[in-house]
Design a protein around this motif. Structure first.
Motif: not given
Length: 467
Positions: A195, A204, A304
């Motif tokens: 990321g 990502a 993420w």
């Protein structure tokens, strides 16, 4: 790097050998075998030797070669043993190498390469042209990498090894399709992603996709980026490809240096170091060109996505047919500690593929630091210096590492998410680009990336290690 069929390699080499100028001529007495026209053998003649299959004639050839010996012939002899389909000549060459070197390494090409790389570099003036001659039959574009470029090499030419694919044979993803987090239903929360966020644009890049392509070329937050993934050494580095107004369009060269992929730029076909982000062979060498790299974090998709609900993520619509399942690409390689391509070094401070966080800065090019990620997980706040640069590493509850410039601030507590308190009781908030204090002070994020220990050590053998 995926290896292509050995038959194709052998056929290419056979074509090279058939085309190579022959400097071997019959002696006046035919029974005495071939002799050499010149005292200093051109490297193409070393290839011509492989036309001979009769063991006695081969021994005569090697005897004559011995009488005109140069240590510069070790490299091409070892290199050709990896490709030739003439097994009689291959075995005879290994026996000859043992006789000349005093080593007992048998037919293990990897061991011969490591032995070679631990000797002072000794190559002939036309060794670069030898590599051009060999590899142009695999891919005509390879010729430009080496032809006439011996003087421009800033790494050992004999350490540049072919990885088994043609140029961009592992195809980079250029301006790839992206999905929103809600659309990315192919990902599980436990999947590994790389990321990064630039100017508020969060992206990502799942490992399960990037492992098949090893590079993405994209514009993130208005910045042109080449994200380079060397699967063999476990490294993802996002580089800003515009340097002094010139955008370098990068690709995968098909070659390795110390098991680390070499990039190339489309304009000049110069070879570039992945770890250093600078040209190492070709016309761009010594022009002060070095790409800046951006911070990247290795984490899980679930983590993420939680931190960046507005993130974009790679689509499976890549234009290529691959099995993008988690853990499919390179599964055998990742399952062991064995290397596919060796390096000059054997270092057992850590397992080869133990991950470290690698830290280096342009202001102190001779100082590098590797920190074992297992150590960081046990020490979620870690401070150090690399050259003149102070650093603080925060490792969150998922094991992801982020590095910042503390500027003399000392931190006392981290909750493993986004809240930090310094020794003066000031609260700070962690984000991808900075630490922000409740009094509005900010501390800049610093670039760092993970790597397998062997890959980092091979690139920076003088590195410090914390474990």
């Amino acid at each position: 790097m995926r290896l292509i069929g050995k038959l194709a390699v052998s056929a290419a080499l056979a074509t090279v050998m058939a085309a190579a100028p022959v400097t071997l001529v019959p002696a006046q007495n035919a029974s005495s075998g071939p002799t050499l026209v010149e005292a200093e053998l051109p490297l193409t003649s070393l290839l011509a030797l492989y036309r001979v299959r009769n063991p006695q004639r081969l021994e005569q050839v090697f005897q004559t070669l011995e009488e005109n010996w140069s240590d510069g012939y070790y490299a091409p002899l070892i290199e050709t043993t990896a490709f030739t389909s003439n097994w009689v000549a291959r075995l005879a060459t290994f026996e000859f190498l043992e006789r000349m070197s005093g080593q007992s390494l048998g037919t293990d090409s990897q061991a011969w390469f490591q032995w070679l790389w631990n000797r002072p570099e000794a190559i002939t003036a036309d060794y670069a042209d030898f590599k051009a001659l060999i590899y142009r039959l695999v891919d005509p574009r390879f010729e430009t990498y080496f032809s006439g470029r011996s003087d421009s090499a800033r790494i050992r030419l004999d350490e540049i090894r072919w990885g088994g694919v043609v140029q961009d044979g592992i195809p980079p993803l250029r301006n790839p399709d992206m999905l929103t987090a809600e659309e990315a239903d192919y990902l599980d929360d436990s999947n590994i992603v790389f990321g990064l966020e630039i100017n508020g644009d969060a992206r990502a890049y799942p490992q399960r996709v990037l492992a098949w392509h090893e590079m993405f070329v994209d514009t993130i937050g208005g910045v042109e980026i080449a994200g380079v993934y060397c699967t063999l050494c476990g490294t993802v580095i996002p580089y800003r490809t515009t340097v002094d107004g010139t955008n370098h369009v990068m690709g995968t060269s098909g070659f390795l240096y110390r098991s680390n992929k070499l990039m190339y730029d489309q304009a000049t076909q110069s070879l570039w170091s992945t770890m250093r982000g600078e040209p190492v062979v070709g016309p761009l060498v010594d022009q002060g060109i070095r790409m800046e790299w951006e911070p990247v974090v290795t984490t899980t998709w679930g983590e993420w996505k939680r931190r960046h609900p507005d993130t974009q993520v790679l689509s499976l619509n890549t234009g290529h047919t691959r099995d993008y399942g988690e853990g499919v690409a390179y599964n055998r390689y990742f399952a062991t500690d064995e290397l596919m391509f060796n390096t000059p070094f054997n270092n057992d401070d850590l397992l080869n593929k133990q991950e470290v966080l690698g830290l280096r800065f342009p202001g102190a090019p001779d100082d590098q630091l590797a920190v074992d990620t297992a150590f960081l997980s046990e020490n979620p706040i870690y401070t150090a210096e690399v050259g003149f640069q102070q650093i603080v590493v925060f490792t969150d509850s998922s094991g992801a590492n982020r590095v910042y410039d503390p500027q003399e601030v000392v931190f006392a507590h981290y909750d493993g998410d986004a809240s930090i308190v310094d020794v003066d009781g000031v609260a700070w908030t962690l984000s991808e680009d900075a630490l922000t204090a409740e009094d509005s002070r900010t501390l800049q994020r610093l670039p760092a990336h993970r790597a397998f220990w062997f890959g980092w050590h091979a690139a920076f053998p003088e590195t410090r290690l914390v474990m």
